[in-house]
Motif scaffolding. Structure first.
Motif, short mmCIF file in Angstrom:
data_model
loop_
_atom_site.label_atom_id
_atom_site.label_comp_id
_atom_site.label_asym_id
_atom_site.label_seq_id
_atom_site.Cartn_x
_atom_site.Cartn_y
_atom_site.Cartn_z
N ALA A 24 -52.41 -12.50 0.62
CA ALA A 24 -53.10 -12.38 1.90
C ALA A 24 -52.18 -12.69 3.08
N VAL A 25 -51.24 -13.58 2.92
CA VAL A 25 -50.33 -13.92 4.01
C VAL A 25 -48.96 -13.26 3.86
N PHE A 26 -48.73 -12.60 2.74
CA PHE A 26 -47.41 -12.02 2.48
C PHE A 26 -47.00 -10.99 3.52
N GLU A 27 -47.91 -10.11 3.92
CA GLU A 27 -47.54 -9.05 4.87
C GLU A 27 -47.02 -9.63 6.17
N HIS A 28 -47.66 -10.67 6.67
CA HIS A 28 -47.20 -11.30 7.91
C HIS A 28 -45.84 -11.96 7.72
N GLY A 30 -43.62 -11.08 5.51
CA GLY A 30 -42.66 -10.00 5.34
C GLY A 30 -42.22 -9.41 6.67
N GLU A 31 -43.16 -9.19 7.57
CA GLU A 31 -42.84 -8.67 8.89
C GLU A 31 -41.93 -9.63 9.65
N ALA A 32 -42.26 -10.92 9.60
CA ALA A 32 -41.44 -11.93 10.28
C ALA A 32 -40.04 -11.98 9.67
N TYR A 33 -39.96 -11.87 8.37
CA TYR A 33 -38.67 -11.89 7.68
C TYR A 33 -37.80 -10.71 8.11
N LEU A 34 -38.39 -9.52 8.15
CA LEU A 34 -37.60 -8.34 8.50
C LEU A 34 -37.13 -8.39 9.95
N LYS A 35 -37.89 -9.01 10.82
CA LYS A 35 -37.48 -9.13 12.22
C LYS A 35 -36.29 -10.05 12.38
N ASN A 36 -36.23 -11.11 11.58
CA ASN A 36 -35.13 -12.07 11.73
C ASN A 36 -34.91 -12.82 10.42
N PRO A 37 -34.29 -12.17 9.44
CA PRO A 37 -34.12 -12.81 8.13
C PRO A 37 -33.24 -14.07 8.16
N GLY A 38 -32.34 -14.16 9.09
CA GLY A 38 -31.46 -15.32 9.17
C GLY A 38 -32.17 -16.60 9.58
N MET A 61 -44.93 -22.40 -1.25
CA MET A 61 -45.11 -20.96 -1.25
C MET A 61 -43.94 -20.24 -1.91
N VAL A 62 -44.28 -19.20 -2.64
CA VAL A 62 -43.30 -18.37 -3.32
C VAL A 62 -42.82 -17.24 -2.41
N SER A 63 -43.64 -16.82 -1.45
CA SER A 63 -43.32 -15.65 -0.62
C SER A 63 -41.95 -15.73 0.05
N PRO A 64 -41.59 -16.83 0.72
CA PRO A 64 -40.26 -16.85 1.35
C PRO A 64 -39.12 -16.75 0.34
N VAL A 65 -39.32 -17.36 -0.80
CA VAL A 65 -38.30 -17.29 -1.86
C VAL A 65 -38.24 -15.87 -2.41
N ALA A 66 -39.39 -15.23 -2.58
CA ALA A 66 -39.43 -13.86 -3.08
C ALA A 66 -38.69 -12.92 -2.12
#
Length: 147
Positions: A24-28, A30-38, A61-66
């Motif tokens: 449920a929170v992964f999409e948000h 993911g978007e934040a990660y793609l904008k500034n992965p560093g 959470m596993v999402s940031p690690v994934a």
């Protein structure tokens, strides 16, 4: 397939397999990660760290690690594809463009190497051995399906 087209689906497959409640929170994320992965945290501060709100809620959470692992996998596949191009005499090709990892070149050897390196990186990012294996398995299954 470019970076974003590889990373989000691969990371999503990992989250579905390992921690489906986070979808449920992964999409948000993911978007934040793609904008500034560093600037995106890919590592837990401390396993089992408790929030300072006075409520004993453990965040893991596993999402940031994934997302970090999917990026590492993409880079590894791109680098090995570029190395193969160099070996075939395509030095100019490597300098001009980093190729995307073609699905047709996912050999058993390449997937086994990717599984090993993903598992090792997941452990380094403080997932349990069981979670690290599940994450690596999910990534390889995703690549084999060609999603």
């Amino acid at each position: 397939m470019d970076h974003d087209d590889f990373v989000l689906p691969a990371a999503r497959a990992i989250v579905i397999a390992v921690s489906p409640d986070e979808l449920a929170v992964f999409e948000h994320m993911g978007e934040a990660y793609l904008k500034n992965p560093g600037r995106f945290p890919s590592r837990r501060d401390r396993p089992g760290q408790v929030l300072g709100s006075g409520i004993d809620i453990v965040i893991g959470m596993v999402s940031p690690v994934a997302l970090a692992l999917a990026t590492a996998a993409y880079n590894r596949l791109v680098d090995s594809t570029a190395d193969a191009a160099v070996d075939a005499g395509g030095k100019l090709w490597k300098r001009l463009r980093r190729p995307s990892p073609p699905v047709a070149e996912y050999t058993d050897e390449r997937l086994a190497d990717l599984h090993r390196s993903t598992r090792e990186e997941a452990i380094r990012l403080e997932l349990s051995e069981e979670q690290a294996t599940a994450v690596a398995d999910a990534l390889i299954e995703h690549l084999r399906r060609g999603d």
